[in-house]
Design a protein around this motif. Structure first.
Motif, PDB file in Angstrom:
ATOM      1  N   GLY A 129       0.858  -1.191  -0.082  1.00  0.00           N
ATOM      2  CA  GLY A 129      -0.227   0.234  -0.031  1.00  0.00           C
ATOM      3  C   GLY A 129       1.028   1.227  -0.111  1.00  0.00           C
ATOM      4  N   TYR A 130       0.427   2.362   0.425  1.00  0.00           N
ATOM      5  CA  TYR A 130       1.019   3.634   0.484  1.00  0.00           C
ATOM      6  C   TYR A 130       1.372   4.138   1.878  1.00  0.00           C
ATOM      7  N   ASP A 131       2.317   4.480   2.143  1.00  0.00           N
ATOM      8  CA  ASP A 131       2.673   4.827   3.683  1.00  0.00           C
ATOM      9  C   ASP A 131       3.616   6.330   3.520  1.00  0.00           C
ATOM     10  N   ARG A 132       3.058   6.966   4.002  1.00  0.00           N
ATOM     11  CA  ARG A 132       3.585   8.414   4.305  1.00  0.00           C
ATOM     12  C   ARG A 132       4.179   8.734   5.665  1.00  0.00           C
ATOM     13  N   ASN A 133       5.286   9.264   6.027  1.00  0.00           N
ATOM     14  CA  ASN A 133       5.653   9.617   7.458  1.00  0.00           C
ATOM     15  C   ASN A 133       5.186  11.073   7.496  1.00  0.00           C
ATOM     16  N   LEU A 134       4.342  11.260   8.782  1.00  0.00           N
ATOM     17  CA  LEU A 134       4.051  12.647   9.288  1.00  0.00           C
ATOM     18  C   LEU A 134       5.027  12.835  10.271  1.00  0.00           C
ATOM     19  N   ARG A 135       5.791  14.431  10.119  1.00  0.00           N
ATOM     20  CA  ARG A 135       6.939  14.564  10.689  1.00  0.00           C
ATOM     21  C   ARG A 135       6.400  15.606  11.854  1.00  0.00           C
ATOM     22  N   SER A 136       5.106  16.193  11.802  1.00  0.00           N
ATOM     23  CA  SER A 136       4.856  17.076  12.641  1.00  0.00           C
ATOM     24  C   SER A 136       3.275  16.878  13.311  1.00  0.00           C
TER      25      SER A 136
END
Length: 187
Positions: A129-136
């Motif tokens: 699938g799709y994985d996006r890091n969220l940094r804030s």
């Protein structure tokens, strides 16, 4: 075509302690399996399973007819691949058992036939699938708003609060229905 190789784009994962993730994964062939409430229930159970196993804090989610968005903060040392295994295998096993016992005509929708003639039944699309890091904190709140608005954008409901398969109402009311949300992460 004998020597033709098929290249599949690999999903890169960045397992960085302290970073939240927005995960998106789809049903096999983007079919609308989640139109069945029983499958939505299995998904909620799987999200809760990951929480109780201590894999992550659950920040938000939406279950759409053919895909799911989940926003999590993995606990220290837990890899996204472990989390996906917990969630996706749990749903797949329960869904396949249900289909075999109660809805066998649906098996053809889940059949994945290989070139060799071998076949498997799938609930989920292949791949991670799709994985996006969220940094804030801003990234996290923006992504939670985005996934909560998904059913409205698609025209499935007029108000976010009308879609019962998301964490919107839990965030809005403070009640952990249908499953608990880990609000403490954002405060």
């Amino acid at each position: 075509m004998e020597n033709q190789q098929i290249y599949r784009k690999q999903c890169k994962r960045y397992d960085k302690n302290g970073q939240s993730h927005c995960l998106t994964f789809s049903c096999f062939k983007r079919q609308v399996f989640f139109q069945r409430e029983i499958f939505c229930g299995y998904m909620l159970e799987a999200l809760q399973l990951g929480r109780t196993k201590g894999q992550y804090a659950l920040l938000g989610y939406v279950i759409m007819p053919e895909h799911v968005h989940v926003i999590i903060l993995p606990n220290h040392g837990i890899k996204i691949s472990q989390i996906l295994t917990t969630i996706k295998q749990s749903v797949s096993k329960k869904a396949l058992l249900y289909v075999k016992n109660d809805c066998p005509a649906m098996l053809s929708q889940m059949m994945d036939v290989q070139p060799s003639g071998e076949y498997h039944y799938r609930f989920w699309q292949r791949g991670g699938g799709y994985d996006r890091n969220l940094r804030s904190r801003d990234d996290i709140t923006e992504k939670i708003r985005y996934v909560h608005a998904n059913p409205v954008r698609r025209g499935l409901v007029q108000l976010k609060s009308d879609w019962k398969w998301s964490s919107y109402n839990a965030w809005k009311t403070g009640q952990d229905e249908p499953i608990p949300i880990d609000r403490f992460v954002l405060f």
